[in-house]
Design a protein around this motif. Structure first.
Motif, PDB file in Angstrom:
ATOM      1  N   ILE A  88      38.174  14.662  12.760  1.00  0.00           N
ATOM      2  CA  ILE A  88      37.658  13.619  11.864  1.00  0.00           C
ATOM      3  C   ILE A  88      36.198  13.301  12.220  1.00  0.00           C
ATOM      4  O   ILE A  88      35.361  13.130  11.338  1.00  0.00           O
ATOM      5  CB  ILE A  88      38.529  12.336  11.970  1.00  0.00           C
ATOM      6  CG1 ILE A  88      39.987  12.617  11.588  1.00  0.00           C
ATOM      7  CG2 ILE A  88      37.961  11.216  11.112  1.00  0.00           C
ATOM      8  CD1 ILE A  88      40.208  13.192  10.234  1.00  0.00           C
ATOM      9  N   PHE A 119      38.567   4.883  14.154  1.00  0.00           N
ATOM     10  CA  PHE A 119      38.341   5.379  15.524  1.00  0.00           C
ATOM     11  C   PHE A 119      38.752   4.337  16.557  1.00  0.00           C
ATOM     12  O   PHE A 119      39.348   4.663  17.576  1.00  0.00           O
ATOM     13  CB  PHE A 119      36.876   5.780  15.727  1.00  0.00           C
ATOM     14  CG  PHE A 119      36.555   7.117  15.104  1.00  0.00           C
ATOM     15  CD1 PHE A 119      37.025   8.297  15.668  1.00  0.00           C
ATOM     16  CD2 PHE A 119      35.821   7.198  13.942  1.00  0.00           C
ATOM     17  CE1 PHE A 119      36.771   9.530  15.090  1.00  0.00           C
ATOM     18  CE2 PHE A 119      35.555   8.430  13.355  1.00  0.00           C
ATOM     19  CZ  PHE A 119      36.025   9.599  13.930  1.00  0.00           C
ATOM     20  N   HIS A 170      54.362  -7.227   1.684  1.00  0.00           N
ATOM     21  CA  HIS A 170      53.949  -6.006   0.983  1.00  0.00           C
ATOM     22  C   HIS A 170      52.688  -5.401   1.606  1.00  0.00           C
ATOM     23  O   HIS A 170      51.770  -6.109   2.001  1.00  0.00           O
ATOM     24  CB  HIS A 170      53.683  -6.310  -0.490  1.00  0.00           C
ATOM     25  CG  HIS A 170      54.910  -6.796  -1.196  1.00  0.00           C
ATOM     26  ND1 HIS A 170      56.076  -6.071  -1.236  1.00  0.00           N
ATOM     27  CD2 HIS A 170      55.160  -7.947  -1.868  1.00  0.00           C
ATOM     28  CE1 HIS A 170      56.989  -6.741  -1.909  1.00  0.00           C
ATOM     29  NE2 HIS A 170      56.465  -7.888  -2.296  1.00  0.00           N
ATOM     30  N   ILE A 221      43.170   8.165  -7.213  1.00  0.00           N
ATOM     31  CA  ILE A 221      42.336   8.382  -6.024  1.00  0.00           C
ATOM     32  C   ILE A 221      42.915   9.534  -5.222  1.00  0.00           C
ATOM     33  O   ILE A 221      44.109   9.501  -4.872  1.00  0.00           O
ATOM     34  CB  ILE A 221      42.301   7.135  -5.118  1.00  0.00           C
ATOM     35  CG1 ILE A 221      41.725   5.940  -5.869  1.00  0.00           C
ATOM     36  CG2 ILE A 221      41.512   7.398  -3.843  1.00  0.00           C
ATOM     37  CD1 ILE A 221      41.698   4.654  -5.058  1.00  0.00           C
ATOM     38  N   PRO A 251      50.807  -2.116   0.307  1.00  0.00           N
ATOM     39  CA  PRO A 251      50.859  -0.949  -0.557  1.00  0.00           C
ATOM     40  C   PRO A 251      49.698   0.049  -0.463  1.00  0.00           C
ATOM     41  O   PRO A 251      49.687   0.986  -1.232  1.00  0.00           O
ATOM     42  CB  PRO A 251      50.867  -1.573  -1.969  1.00  0.00           C
ATOM     43  CG  PRO A 251      50.109  -2.849  -1.817  1.00  0.00           C
ATOM     44  CD  PRO A 251      50.326  -3.320  -0.407  1.00  0.00           C
ATOM     45  N   ALA A 252      48.730  -0.088   0.393  1.00  0.00           N
ATOM     46  CA  ALA A 252      47.639   0.899   0.354  1.00  0.00           C
ATOM     47  C   ALA A 252      46.908   0.964   1.686  1.00  0.00           C
ATOM     48  O   ALA A 252      47.490   1.340   2.695  1.00  0.00           O
ATOM     49  CB  ALA A 252      46.692   0.585  -0.799  1.00  0.00           C
ATOM     50  N   ILE A 293      43.635  11.427  -1.912  1.00  0.00           N
ATOM     51  CA  ILE A 293      43.808  10.817  -0.590  1.00  0.00           C
ATOM     52  C   ILE A 293      42.976  11.560   0.447  1.00  0.00           C
ATOM     53  O   ILE A 293      43.087  12.774   0.599  1.00  0.00           O
ATOM     54  CB  ILE A 293      45.300  10.839  -0.188  1.00  0.00           C
ATOM     55  CG1 ILE A 293      46.150  10.131  -1.257  1.00  0.00           C
ATOM     56  CG2 ILE A 293      45.500  10.177   1.176  1.00  0.00           C
ATOM     57  CD1 ILE A 293      45.757   8.695  -1.555  1.00  0.00           C
TER      58      ILE A 293
HETATM   59  C1  LIG Z   1      37.797   8.146   9.707  1.00  0.00           C
HETATM   60  C2  LIG Z   1      38.852   7.485   9.045  1.00  0.00           C
HETATM   61  C3  LIG Z   1      38.615   6.987   7.658  1.00  0.00           C
HETATM   62  C4  LIG Z   1      39.747   7.336   6.936  1.00  0.00           C
HETATM   63  C5  LIG Z   1      40.128   6.543   5.775  1.00  0.00           C
HETATM   64  C6  LIG Z   1      41.292   7.104   5.222  1.00  0.00           C
HETATM   65  C7  LIG Z   1      42.006   6.536   4.364  1.00  0.00           C
HETATM   66  C8  LIG Z   1      41.729   5.208   3.806  1.00  0.00           C
HETATM   67  C9  LIG Z   1      42.901   4.513   3.379  1.00  0.00           C
HETATM   68  C10 LIG Z   1      43.541   4.638   2.249  1.00  0.00           C
HETATM   69  C11 LIG Z   1      43.238   5.575   1.210  1.00  0.00           C
HETATM   70  C12 LIG Z   1      44.189   5.398   0.095  1.00  0.00           C
HETATM   71  C13 LIG Z   1      43.538   4.695  -0.993  1.00  0.00           C
HETATM   72  C14 LIG Z   1      43.666   3.403  -1.095  1.00  0.00           C
HETATM   73  C15 LIG Z   1      42.944   2.728  -2.195  1.00  0.00           C
HETATM   74  C16 LIG Z   1      43.341   1.309  -2.310  1.00  0.00           C
HETATM   75  O1  LIG Z   1      43.629   0.641  -1.370  1.00  0.00           O
HETATM   76  S1  LIG Z   1      43.239   0.725  -3.884  1.00  0.00           S
HETATM   77  C17 LIG Z   1      44.234  -0.740  -3.870  1.00  0.00           C
HETATM   78  C18 LIG Z   1      45.621  -0.376  -4.178  1.00  0.00           C
HETATM   79  N1  LIG Z   1      46.449  -1.534  -4.147  1.00  0.00           N
HETATM   80  C19 LIG Z   1      47.337  -1.773  -5.082  1.00  0.00           C
HETATM   81  O2  LIG Z   1      47.468  -1.019  -6.026  1.00  0.00           O
HETATM   82  C20 LIG Z   1      48.156  -3.033  -4.934  1.00  0.00           C
HETATM   83  C21 LIG Z   1      48.077  -3.856  -6.155  1.00  0.00           C
HETATM   84  N2  LIG Z   1      48.572  -5.198  -5.934  1.00  0.00           N
HETATM   85  C22 LIG Z   1      49.876  -5.503  -5.872  1.00  0.00           C
HETATM   86  O3  LIG Z   1      50.743  -4.663  -5.934  1.00  0.00           O
HETATM   87  C23 LIG Z   1      50.186  -6.977  -5.745  1.00  0.00           C
HETATM   88  O4  LIG Z   1      48.990  -7.696  -5.945  1.00  0.00           O
HETATM   89  C24 LIG Z   1      50.782  -7.406  -4.407  1.00  0.00           C
HETATM   90  C25 LIG Z   1      49.928  -6.970  -3.213  1.00  0.00           C
HETATM   91  C26 LIG Z   1      52.202  -6.829  -4.264  1.00  0.00           C
HETATM   92  C27 LIG Z   1      50.898  -8.963  -4.374  1.00  0.00           C
HETATM   93  O5  LIG Z   1      51.633  -9.413  -5.501  1.00  0.00           O
HETATM   94  P1  LIG Z   1      51.620 -10.954  -5.913  1.00  0.00           P
HETATM   95  O6  LIG Z   1      52.487 -11.084  -7.122  1.00  0.00           O
HETATM   96  O7  LIG Z   1      51.950 -11.807  -4.753  1.00  0.00           O
HETATM   97  O8  LIG Z   1      50.117 -11.291  -6.259  1.00  0.00           O
HETATM   98  P2  LIG Z   1      49.281 -10.853  -7.548  1.00  0.00           P
HETATM   99  O9  LIG Z   1      49.592  -9.472  -7.956  1.00  0.00           O
HETATM  100  O10 LIG Z   1      49.437 -11.918  -8.599  1.00  0.00           O
HETATM  101  O11 LIG Z   1      47.811 -10.883  -6.984  1.00  0.00           O
HETATM  102  C28 LIG Z   1      47.128 -12.106  -6.687  1.00  0.00           C
HETATM  103  C29 LIG Z   1      45.681 -11.956  -7.083  1.00  0.00           C
HETATM  104  O12 LIG Z   1      45.085 -10.937  -6.280  1.00  0.00           O
HETATM  105  C30 LIG Z   1      44.530  -9.930  -7.126  1.00  0.00           C
HETATM  106  N3  LIG Z   1      44.637  -8.616  -6.481  1.00  0.00           N
HETATM  107  C31 LIG Z   1      45.746  -8.011  -6.069  1.00  0.00           C
HETATM  108  N4  LIG Z   1      45.461  -6.826  -5.520  1.00  0.00           N
HETATM  109  C32 LIG Z   1      44.130  -6.680  -5.594  1.00  0.00           C
HETATM  110  C33 LIG Z   1      43.225  -5.647  -5.185  1.00  0.00           C
HETATM  111  N5  LIG Z   1      43.641  -4.514  -4.588  1.00  0.00           N
HETATM  112  N6  LIG Z   1      41.923  -5.847  -5.406  1.00  0.00           N
HETATM  113  C34 LIG Z   1      41.466  -6.974  -6.004  1.00  0.00           C
HETATM  114  N7  LIG Z   1      42.276  -7.988  -6.422  1.00  0.00           N
HETATM  115  C35 LIG Z   1      43.592  -7.835  -6.200  1.00  0.00           C
HETATM  116  C36 LIG Z   1      45.354 -10.005  -8.389  1.00  0.00           C
HETATM  117  O13 LIG Z   1      44.666  -9.435  -9.457  1.00  0.00           O
HETATM  118  C37 LIG Z   1      45.531 -11.494  -8.528  1.00  0.00           C
HETATM  119  O14 LIG Z   1      44.320 -12.032  -9.002  1.00  0.00           O
HETATM  120  P3  LIG Z   1      44.339 -13.230 -10.076  1.00  0.00           P
HETATM  121  O15 LIG Z   1      45.095 -12.712 -11.270  1.00  0.00           O
HETATM  122  O16 LIG Z   1      42.898 -13.484 -10.349  1.00  0.00           O
HETATM  123  O17 LIG Z   1      45.047 -14.346  -9.398  1.00  0.00           O
END
Ligand SMILES: CCCCC/C=C\C/C=C\CC/C=C/CC(=O)SCCNC(=O)CCNC(=O)[C@H](O)C(C)(C)COP(=O)(O)OP(=O)(O)OC[C@H]1O[C@@H](n2cnc3c(N)ncnc32)[C@H](O)[C@@H]1OP(=O)(O)O
Length: 287
Positions: free
Chosen positions: A257, A125, A141, A173, A143-144, A175
């Motif tokens: 909303i 909001f 990046h 999930i 991505p979500a 959306i």
């Molecule tokens: C009234 C209004 C309200 C309305 C609301 C409406 C909508 C809301 C919005 C959205 C809805 C849609 C749903 C979304 C759900 C999500 O967001 S779920 C998360 C999805 N994200 C991903 O799938 C991305 C996954 N990650 C990556 O692709 C990569 O990590 C990266 C971002 C490209 C970075 O790559 P990079 O190589 O630099 O790093 P690493 O992959 O090695 O990551 C480092 C470290 O961080 C940890 N990690 C990465 N992502 C997450 C995460 N999402 N959560 C927790 N931890 C994460 C990763 O595991 C590494 O950890 P380590 O191994 O311990 O070092």
């Protein structure tokens, strides 16, 4: 709280802050008044009156409840300060945000999950409904859920070789409606449906082609400069009438909303706690 004080600093402070930020990005140590524990940094450029809101939760700016709350409070500060515009960005060199922190979703406590969603709704909001001009400087990046916040803005510049989209479908999930409305306010209904049902992560070229972003930048400072140039377009436009028009364009989505907040919260909780989503989270976390 973890937020930086929102003060109008003298011009030389802005320079110091910029130097400090550059140094952080290069892993150098600097001695300034920056508190490294802050989750969202808010700075105002005294020359043009633009506020910069910087996500600061390394390593990947994953949204847990605390980061969401910090963003919500930062948006309050921007509103209170009557900024001429706002640029949303991230402090991490090649990542805007990874989206929700999966640790917040895996085996989630339902009360905390509801609070998380409620604060996310507040952020929507405040950002989608803001009267000041908004731009997202997507320095990497996104991505979500971070893509969702960028789409709430009026303009997006993204650095080349980054990926942008809502990948929720890939994690099982469904959306939520507000996300659908937000994306549909930027690209067509057909492209929204395709993007969200396939969980597409767009390259910068494809994102530009489909209209998800407005410009491709060579690097983070170019992205930031492009955002400033966008905000400059409103320099000579009276802010009150501009803000009113923006709100009017977005009013219908906001009313709908607002009327369905509880239902959206229930659906989100159900979506996150469903076994299919929980096993994806477990797999992601290597459980
Ligand atoms: C009234 C209004 C309200 C309305 C609301 C409406 C909508 C809301 C919005 C959205 C809805 C849609 C749903 C979304 C759900 C999500 O967001 S779920 C998360 C999805 N994200 C991903 O799938 C991305 C996954 N990650 C990556 O692709 C990569 O990590 C990266 C971002 C490209 C970075 O790559 P990079 O190589 O630099 O790093 P690493 O992959 O090695 O990551 C480092 C470290 O961080 C940890 N990690 C990465 N992502 C997450 C995460 N999402 N959560 C927790 N931890 C994460 C990763 O595991 C590494 O950890 P380590 O191994 O311990 O070092």
């Amino acid at each position: 709280m973890l937020l930086r004080q929102f003060t109008r600093a003298p011009n030389n402070m802005n320079l110091i802050r910029r130097i400090a930020t550059n140094a952080i990005l290069k892993n150098q140590t600097v001695t300034t008044n920056i508190d490294y524990n802050q989750l969202v940094l808010v700075d105002v450029n005294d020359k043009n009156g633009y506020a910069t809101v910087t996500l600061n939760r390394p390593p990947v700016n994953s949204f847990n409840l605390e980061l969401m709350m910090a963003l919500s409070r930062a948006l309050d500060q921007v509103e209170r300060n009557n900024s001429r515009g706002m640029i949303l960005t991230s402090i991490i060199p090649n990542i805007f945000s990874t989206g929700f922190d999966i640790r917040e979703l895996y085996q989630a406590d339902e009360r905390r999950l509801r609070e998380f969603w409620s604060v996310l709704q507040d952020c929507w909001f405040k950002l989608y409904g803001s009267t000041y001009p908004t731009a997202a400087s997507i320095n990497g990046h996104n991505p979500a859920a971070g893509c969702f916040f960028a789409l709430c803005c009026e303009y997006r510049a993204m650095v080349r070789n980054s990926k942008l989209g809502i990948s929720g479908a890939r994690l099982g999930i469904s959306i939520p409606l507000p996300m659908i409305y937000t994306m549909r306010s930027v690209i067509s209904t057909r492209q929204t449906e395709l993007a969200l049902t396939t969980g597409t992560l767009f390259t910068s070229d494809d994102a530009l082609k489909v209209g998800l972003i407005d410009d491709i930048a060579t690097d983070r400072s170019d992205a930031f400069a492009k955002c400033e140039a966008f905000l400059d377009r409103f320099k000579d436009i009276p802010p009150v009438s501009r803000g009113y028009t923006k709100r009017s364009v977005r009013q219908k989505d906001m009313e709908e909303i607002a009327a369905n907040r509880q239902r959206d919260t229930d659906e989100f909780v159900r979506a996150v706690l469903n076994p299919e989503a929980q096993s994806s989270f477990a797999a992601f976390l290597g459980k």
